[in-house]
Design a protein around this motif. Structure first.
Motif, PDB file in Angstrom:
ATOM      1  N   LEU A 138       0.844  -1.209   0.000  1.00  0.00           N
ATOM      2  CA  LEU A 138       0.000   0.000   0.000  1.00  0.00           C
ATOM      3  C   LEU A 138       0.868   1.244   0.000  1.00  0.00           C
ATOM      4  O   LEU A 138       1.754   1.396   0.837  1.00  0.00           O
ATOM      5  N   GLY A 139       0.594   2.148  -0.949  1.00  0.00           N
ATOM      6  CA  GLY A 139       1.384   3.372  -0.976  1.00  0.00           C
ATOM      7  C   GLY A 139       0.914   4.328  -2.057  1.00  0.00           C
ATOM      8  O   GLY A 139      -0.092   4.058  -2.722  1.00  0.00           O
ATOM      9  N   PRO A 140       1.616   5.428  -2.264  1.00  0.00           N
ATOM     10  CA  PRO A 140       2.771   5.802  -1.456  1.00  0.00           C
ATOM     11  C   PRO A 140       2.319   6.379  -0.105  1.00  0.00           C
ATOM     12  O   PRO A 140       1.465   7.247  -0.042  1.00  0.00           O
ATOM     13  N   ILE A 141       2.931   5.861   0.948  1.00  0.00           N
ATOM     14  CA  ILE A 141       2.584   6.338   2.291  1.00  0.00           C
ATOM     15  C   ILE A 141       3.087   7.779   2.462  1.00  0.00           C
ATOM     16  O   ILE A 141       2.386   8.634   2.989  1.00  0.00           O
ATOM     17  N   TYR A 142       4.285   8.040   1.997  1.00  0.00           N
ATOM     18  CA  TYR A 142       4.886   9.388   2.057  1.00  0.00           C
ATOM     19  C   TYR A 142       5.378   9.738   0.646  1.00  0.00           C
ATOM     20  O   TYR A 142       5.457   8.860  -0.227  1.00  0.00           O
ATOM     21  N   PRO A 143       5.747  11.012   0.399  1.00  0.00           N
ATOM     22  CA  PRO A 143       6.244  11.377  -0.932  1.00  0.00           C
ATOM     23  C   PRO A 143       7.478  10.557  -1.316  1.00  0.00           C
ATOM     24  O   PRO A 143       8.327  10.281  -0.471  1.00  0.00           O
ATOM     25  N   GLY A 157      -2.917   6.550   7.025  1.00  0.00           N
ATOM     26  CA  GLY A 157      -4.369   6.357   7.133  1.00  0.00           C
ATOM     27  C   GLY A 157      -4.882   5.276   6.206  1.00  0.00           C
ATOM     28  O   GLY A 157      -5.854   4.584   6.522  1.00  0.00           O
ATOM     29  N   ILE A 158      -4.220   5.091   5.050  1.00  0.00           N
ATOM     30  CA  ILE A 158      -4.701   4.070   4.098  1.00  0.00           C
ATOM     31  C   ILE A 158      -4.611   2.671   4.719  1.00  0.00           C
ATOM     32  O   ILE A 158      -5.469   1.817   4.488  1.00  0.00           O
ATOM     33  N   ILE A 159      -3.593   2.459   5.547  1.00  0.00           N
ATOM     34  CA  ILE A 159      -3.422   1.134   6.156  1.00  0.00           C
ATOM     35  C   ILE A 159      -4.548   0.906   7.182  1.00  0.00           C
ATOM     36  O   ILE A 159      -5.222  -0.126   7.179  1.00  0.00           O
ATOM     37  N   GLU A 160      -4.775   1.933   8.011  1.00  0.00           N
ATOM     38  CA  GLU A 160      -5.837   1.811   9.018  1.00  0.00           C
ATOM     39  C   GLU A 160      -7.188   1.609   8.342  1.00  0.00           C
ATOM     40  O   GLU A 160      -8.017   0.801   8.773  1.00  0.00           O
ATOM     41  N   CYS A 161      -7.386   2.352   7.251  1.00  0.00           N
ATOM     42  CA  CYS A 161      -8.652   2.266   6.518  1.00  0.00           C
ATOM     43  C   CYS A 161      -8.880   0.845   5.984  1.00  0.00           C
ATOM     44  O   CYS A 161      -9.973   0.284   6.124  1.00  0.00           O
ATOM     45  N   PHE A 162      -7.840   0.245   5.403  1.00  0.00           N
ATOM     46  CA  PHE A 162      -7.978  -1.117   4.869  1.00  0.00           C
ATOM     47  C   PHE A 162      -8.277  -2.111   5.995  1.00  0.00           C
ATOM     48  O   PHE A 162      -9.101  -2.995   5.850  1.00  0.00           O
ATOM     49  N   ARG A 163      -7.587  -1.942   7.123  1.00  0.00           N
ATOM     50  CA  ARG A 163      -7.834  -2.847   8.256  1.00  0.00           C
ATOM     51  C   ARG A 163      -9.274  -2.682   8.756  1.00  0.00           C
ATOM     52  O   ARG A 163      -9.940  -3.675   9.053  1.00  0.00           O
ATOM     53  N   ASN A 164      -9.739  -1.420   8.827  1.00  0.00           N
ATOM     54  CA  ASN A 164     -11.104  -1.181   9.301  1.00  0.00           C
ATOM     55  C   ASN A 164     -12.147  -1.779   8.355  1.00  0.00           C
ATOM     56  O   ASN A 164     -13.273  -2.054   8.754  1.00  0.00           O
ATOM     57  N   HIS A 165     -11.748  -1.956   7.080  1.00  0.00           N
ATOM     58  CA  HIS A 165     -12.663  -2.582   6.127  1.00  0.00           C
ATOM     59  C   HIS A 165     -12.540  -4.099   6.122  1.00  0.00           C
ATOM     60  O   HIS A 165     -13.060  -4.767   5.241  1.00  0.00           O
ATOM     61  N   GLY A 166     -11.808  -4.630   7.084  1.00  0.00           N
ATOM     62  CA  GLY A 166     -11.743  -6.090   7.226  1.00  0.00           C
ATOM     63  C   GLY A 166     -10.680  -6.769   6.387  1.00  0.00           C
ATOM     64  O   GLY A 166     -10.720  -7.983   6.197  1.00  0.00           O
ATOM     65  N   ILE A 167      -9.729  -5.993   5.854  1.00  0.00           N
ATOM     66  CA  ILE A 167      -8.622  -6.608   5.103  1.00  0.00           C
ATOM     67  C   ILE A 167      -7.611  -7.124   6.129  1.00  0.00           C
ATOM     68  O   ILE A 167      -6.968  -6.316   6.825  1.00  0.00           O
ATOM     69  N   THR A 168      -7.472  -8.432   6.208  1.00  0.00           N
ATOM     70  CA  THR A 168      -6.612  -8.993   7.256  1.00  0.00           C
ATOM     71  C   THR A 168      -5.311  -9.572   6.711  1.00  0.00           C
ATOM     72  O   THR A 168      -4.450  -9.976   7.483  1.00  0.00           O
ATOM     73  N   ILE A 169      -5.170  -9.670   5.380  1.00  0.00           N
ATOM     74  CA  ILE A 169      -3.951 -10.318   4.871  1.00  0.00           C
ATOM     75  C   ILE A 169      -2.741  -9.415   5.151  1.00  0.00           C
ATOM     76  O   ILE A 169      -2.888  -8.211   5.397  1.00  0.00           O
ATOM     77  N   PRO A 170      -1.532  -9.968   5.110  1.00  0.00           N
ATOM     78  CA  PRO A 170      -0.344  -9.159   5.397  1.00  0.00           C
ATOM     79  C   PRO A 170      -0.260  -7.920   4.498  1.00  0.00           C
ATOM     80  O   PRO A 170      -0.577  -7.983   3.307  1.00  0.00           O
ATOM     81  N   ILE A 171       0.158  -6.821   5.118  1.00  0.00           N
ATOM     82  CA  ILE A 171       0.281  -5.541   4.403  1.00  0.00           C
ATOM     83  C   ILE A 171       1.674  -4.980   4.630  1.00  0.00           C
ATOM     84  O   ILE A 171       2.193  -4.999   5.753  1.00  0.00           O
ATOM     85  N   VAL A 172       2.231  -4.437   3.543  1.00  0.00           N
ATOM     86  CA  VAL A 172       3.492  -3.723   3.665  1.00  0.00           C
ATOM     87  C   VAL A 172       3.255  -2.296   3.145  1.00  0.00           C
ATOM     88  O   VAL A 172       2.597  -2.096   2.127  1.00  0.00           O
ATOM     89  N   GLY A 173       3.719  -1.303   3.905  1.00  0.00           N
ATOM     90  CA  GLY A 173       3.623   0.089   3.442  1.00  0.00           C
ATOM     91  C   GLY A 173       4.810   0.389   2.550  1.00  0.00           C
ATOM     92  O   GLY A 173       5.894  -0.163   2.730  1.00  0.00           O
ATOM     93  N   ILE A 174       4.605   1.288   1.560  1.00  0.00           N
ATOM     94  CA  ILE A 174       5.707   1.630   0.656  1.00  0.00           C
ATOM     95  C   ILE A 174       5.615   3.102   0.255  1.00  0.00           C
ATOM     96  O   ILE A 174       4.532   3.675   0.196  1.00  0.00           O
ATOM     97  N   GLY A 175       6.780   3.683  -0.003  1.00  0.00           N
ATOM     98  CA  GLY A 175       6.833   5.054  -0.500  1.00  0.00           C
ATOM     99  C   GLY A 175       7.339   6.032   0.540  1.00  0.00           C
ATOM    100  O   GLY A 175       6.637   6.334   1.510  1.00  0.00           O
ATOM    101  N   GLY A 176       8.582   6.486   0.363  1.00  0.00           N
ATOM    102  CA  GLY A 176       9.137   7.527   1.237  1.00  0.00           C
ATOM    103  C   GLY A 176       9.385   7.088   2.663  1.00  0.00           C
ATOM    104  O   GLY A 176       9.469   7.926   3.569  1.00  0.00           O
TER     105      GLY A 176
END
Ligand code: 3NM
Length: 218
Positions: A138-143, A157-176
């Protein structure tokens, strides 16, 4: 219940280093990868993109050298968006973006391997899960300056949003992502950070990788 495969994927994600020859400031990518591994990266993706990127045999040769180093150090080797290369090298996995290969086709041809998919919306995430993705990027988290066609900055916020929508699979943040902001990404409930420039162009690759490991294991 979280299955064993999911747990294994999560364990690989904390410090996910992504790199190709264009990211190393003229340094030998082999040395950069060795130093990053010495610092504690947990997963590696070969991403040979950009104007001066290697192609053809040169690209394959570099990929083979980097894969060998990963293998010797028990770090899984993931190929970005090149199914033929991933198959030729018998890579551990492949990562595809939304504008790349279709994830379901990749899953069919590359079964039992790690499949990562970049997603920017809940719909894309749900489709990726149906297609058999093992983790989402999921990204870009930062510029970021490392991707020409990067979307708008999403923030943690995108990560929290996905979790709140019930996405439970592993997530990695990317970008900056840097050692200074990596902890925020984990706190937002990502399982790891995917990083190009902060590691690849660091003046001390090993120490920077170590800092990421500390930040993501707090
Ligand atoms: N994908 P750096 S951002 C490869 O938003 C990539 O999906 C992104 O590089 C996405 O760590 C990005 O140097 C570049 O910012 C990450």
């Amino acid at each position: 219940m979280v299955d064993k495969r999911t747990e294994q994927i999560k364990e690989l994600l904390p410090v996910y280093f992504i790199m190709g020859s264009t990211n190393c400031n003229g340094r030998d990518p082999v040395r950069v990868l060795e130093e990053a591994i010495a610092g504690g990266i947990t997963l590696f993706q070969f991403r040979e993109k950009g104007e001066s990127a290697l192609t053809g045999k040169e690209k394959v040769r570099l990929a083979e050298r980097l894969k060998k180093i990963c293998q010797e150090n028990h770090i899984p080797f993931i190929v970005n968006d090149d199914l033929d290369l991933a198959i030729e090298l018998d890579a551990h996995g492949i990562h595809v973006g939304q504008d790349d290969l279709e994830a379901d086709i990749v899953r069919e041809k590359f079964s039992n391997k790690i499949l990562g998919v970049s997603a920017h919306t809940i719909e894309e995430a749900e489709q990726a899960i149906k297609d058999g993705a093992d983790y989402l990027g999921l990204g870009p988290i930062y510029p970021t300056n490392s991707k020409d066609d990067a979307r708008e900055v999403a923030g943690t916020g995108i990560i929290e949003c996905f979790r709140n929508h019930g996405i439970t699979i592993p997530i990695v943040g990317i970008g900056g992502i840097t050692p200074a902001n990596a902890e925020e990404v984990i706190q937002a409930s990502a399982d790891g950070v995917a990083v190009i420039s902060a590691i690849a162009s660091s003046s001390d690759v090993k120490e920077t990788a170590k800092s990421f490991l500390r930040a993501t294991s707090k």
